[in-house]
Design a protein around this motif. Sequence first.
Motif, mmCIF file in Angstrom:
data_model
loop_
_atom_site.group_PDB
_atom_site.id
_atom_site.type_symbol
_atom_site.label_atom_id
_atom_site.label_comp_id
_atom_site.label_asym_id
_atom_site.label_seq_id
_atom_site.Cartn_x
_atom_site.Cartn_y
_atom_site.Cartn_z
ATOM 1 N N ASP A 62 0.851 -1.192 0.071
ATOM 2 C CA ASP A 62 -0.098 -0.177 0.176
ATOM 3 C C ASP A 62 0.852 1.235 -0.146
ATOM 4 O OD1 ASP A 62 -2.067 1.761 0.546
ATOM 5 O OD2 ASP A 62 -1.826 1.899 2.405
ATOM 6 N N PRO A 63 0.995 1.739 -1.342
ATOM 7 C CA PRO A 63 1.752 3.176 -1.217
ATOM 8 C C PRO A 63 0.724 4.420 -0.600
ATOM 9 C CG PRO A 63 1.543 2.174 -3.235
ATOM 10 C CD PRO A 63 0.655 1.428 -2.645
ATOM 11 N N GLY A 64 1.310 4.837 0.565
ATOM 12 C CA GLY A 64 0.325 5.722 1.372
ATOM 13 C C GLY A 64 0.156 7.074 0.490
ATOM 14 N N SER A 70 -1.669 14.538 -0.801
ATOM 15 C CA SER A 70 -0.346 14.606 -1.348
ATOM 16 C C SER A 70 0.493 14.082 -0.291
ATOM 17 C CB SER A 70 0.261 15.736 -1.832
ATOM 18 O OG SER A 70 0.061 16.763 -0.662
ATOM 19 N N GLY A 71 -0.127 13.862 0.955
ATOM 20 C CA GLY A 71 0.627 13.703 2.309
ATOM 21 C C GLY A 71 1.400 14.893 2.351
ATOM 22 N N ALA A 72 2.724 14.902 3.243
ATOM 23 C CA ALA A 72 3.708 16.214 3.367
ATOM 24 C C ALA A 72 4.389 16.288 2.219
ATOM 25 C CB ALA A 72 4.707 15.669 4.701
ATOM 26 N N ILE A 73 4.768 17.704 2.120
ATOM 27 C CA ILE A 73 5.281 18.194 1.161
ATOM 28 C C ILE A 73 6.640 18.632 1.763
ATOM 29 C CG2 ILE A 73 5.828 19.836 -0.547
ATOM 30 C CD1 ILE A 73 3.601 18.036 -1.218
ATOM 31 N N GLY A 74 7.886 18.203 0.962
ATOM 32 C CA GLY A 74 9.251 18.562 1.714
ATOM 33 C C GLY A 74 9.747 19.817 1.379
ATOM 34 N N PRO A 75 10.793 20.294 1.697
ATOM 35 C CA PRO A 75 11.399 21.552 1.629
ATOM 36 C C PRO A 75 11.413 22.216 0.132
ATOM 37 C CG PRO A 75 12.495 20.850 3.489
ATOM 38 C CD PRO A 75 11.596 19.578 2.921
ATOM 39 N N ALA A 79 6.420 15.355 -3.237
ATOM 40 C CA ALA A 79 5.287 15.022 -2.186
ATOM 41 C C ALA A 79 5.473 13.700 -1.647
ATOM 42 C CB ALA A 79 4.132 15.281 -3.223
ATOM 43 N N GLU A 80 5.166 13.371 -0.581
ATOM 44 C CA GLU A 80 5.269 12.145 0.043
ATOM 45 C C GLU A 80 4.547 11.259 -0.804
ATOM 46 O OE1 GLU A 80 4.326 10.396 4.606
ATOM 47 O OE2 GLU A 80 3.547 12.257 4.108
ATOM 48 N N LYS A 81 3.443 11.364 -1.228
ATOM 49 C CA LYS A 81 2.599 10.464 -2.065
ATOM 50 C C LYS A 81 3.455 9.840 -3.278
ATOM 51 C CE LYS A 81 0.540 13.572 -5.239
ATOM 52 N NZ LYS A 81 -0.892 13.969 -5.756
ATOM 53 N N ASP A 82 4.362 10.692 -3.833
ATOM 54 C CA ASP A 82 5.056 10.411 -5.127
ATOM 55 C C ASP A 82 6.268 9.501 -4.541
ATOM 56 O OD1 ASP A 82 3.786 11.858 -6.740
ATOM 57 O OD2 ASP A 82 4.737 13.639 -6.489
ATOM 58 N N ASN A 83 7.056 9.663 -3.463
ATOM 59 C CA ASN A 83 8.053 9.052 -2.848
ATOM 60 C C ASN A 83 7.520 7.554 -2.503
ATOM 61 O OD1 ASN A 83 10.069 10.889 -2.908
ATOM 62 N ND2 ASN A 83 9.240 11.831 -1.248
ATOM 63 N N PHE A 149 11.605 10.805 7.039
ATOM 64 C CA PHE A 149 10.694 12.169 7.263
ATOM 65 C C PHE A 149 11.019 12.981 6.290
ATOM 66 C CE2 PHE A 149 10.299 9.806 11.365
ATOM 67 C CZ PHE A 149 9.087 9.823 11.439
ATOM 68 N N ILE A 150 10.031 13.433 5.243
ATOM 69 C CA ILE A 150 10.182 14.139 4.157
ATOM 70 C C ILE A 150 10.495 15.748 4.623
ATOM 71 C CG2 ILE A 150 7.684 14.806 3.727
ATOM 72 C CD1 ILE A 150 8.517 14.267 0.768
ATOM 73 N N SER A 151 9.874 16.187 5.789
ATOM 74 C CA SER A 151 9.846 17.350 6.540
ATOM 75 C C SER A 151 11.552 17.600 6.762
ATOM 76 C CB SER A 151 9.045 17.504 7.595
ATOM 77 O OG SER A 151 9.694 16.774 8.686
ATOM 78 N N ASN A 152 12.306 16.485 6.731
ATOM 79 C CA ASN A 152 13.817 16.818 7.158
ATOM 80 C C ASN A 152 14.451 17.060 5.919
ATOM 81 O OD1 ASN A 152 16.568 15.851 7.316
ATOM 82 N ND2 ASN A 152 16.203 15.229 9.565
ATOM 83 N N PRO A 153 15.183 18.056 5.528
ATOM 84 C CA PRO A 153 16.024 18.134 4.316
ATOM 85 C C PRO A 153 16.736 17.207 3.834
ATOM 86 C CG PRO A 153 16.054 20.169 5.695
ATOM 87 C CD PRO A 153 15.449 19.141 6.322
#
Length: 182
Positions: A62-64, A70-75, A79-83, A149-153
Motif C-alpha cells: 500500500d503506497p500511502g 499528497s501527504g507531506a510536502i518536503g522543503p 510530495a510524500e505520495k510520489d516517494n 521524514f520528508i520534512s527533514n531536508p
Amino acid sequence: MQIIIDGRKVPVSPKVSKDTTREIVYINTKNSKTPVPIADRPVVSEDETESNRLSGKVICIDPGHGGNDSGAIGPTGTAEKDNNLAIALLLCDKLEKNGATVILTRDTDIEVKVSDASTEAEFGARVDIANDHGADIFISIHKLVEAAFISNPEEEVLLASVDGRYNIADSIFRGIVKYFKV
C-alpha cells in the motif's frame, strides 16, 4: 557528496558512513526537465533471485496517500505520495522477481476509494484490497513502514533520490524475507 535537485546544487551536508566525496546524487522533482544521467542510475540485476521463500506468497503493498492527498510536502517541494509510490513500485518488482504475487492498492497517483472519501473509508478500502486477495502480509509504505521524514531536508534528499528509494525498497524486501523465514 554533491546533491543536485533539478539541476541545482543543494547546500546540505548529509551524514554518510562511507567515503562519498566523489558521489553525486541527482534528484528531479515532478516538474523537472533535467534527467538523471544514465551512468549515475543504480545498477539493478535483472536475473538474480535472492530468495525462494516468497514463492506462492501473496503480498499486498500500500503506497500511502495518492490523488488529492499528497501527504507531506518536503522543503524542496517533493510530495510524500510520489516517494511512497516510487518505493512501492521498486519493492513490487523485487518481490515479483523472487516469486511473490504482489497486489498494489494503487499503482498510479489516485485515491483508492473515491475522491474526498473520509480517512477511515480510504484506509478501509486499502485493507479490503488485501483481504479480497487473501494477502499473506500487508505492507503500508507510510503507516508499517515510515522510511524517513520528508520534512527533514536530508531525509527528503534520501526519499527523492533513485539510490535512496532503491535502498529503502531493498531493506523492506529483506525484512519481508526474514518475516517468512519464521
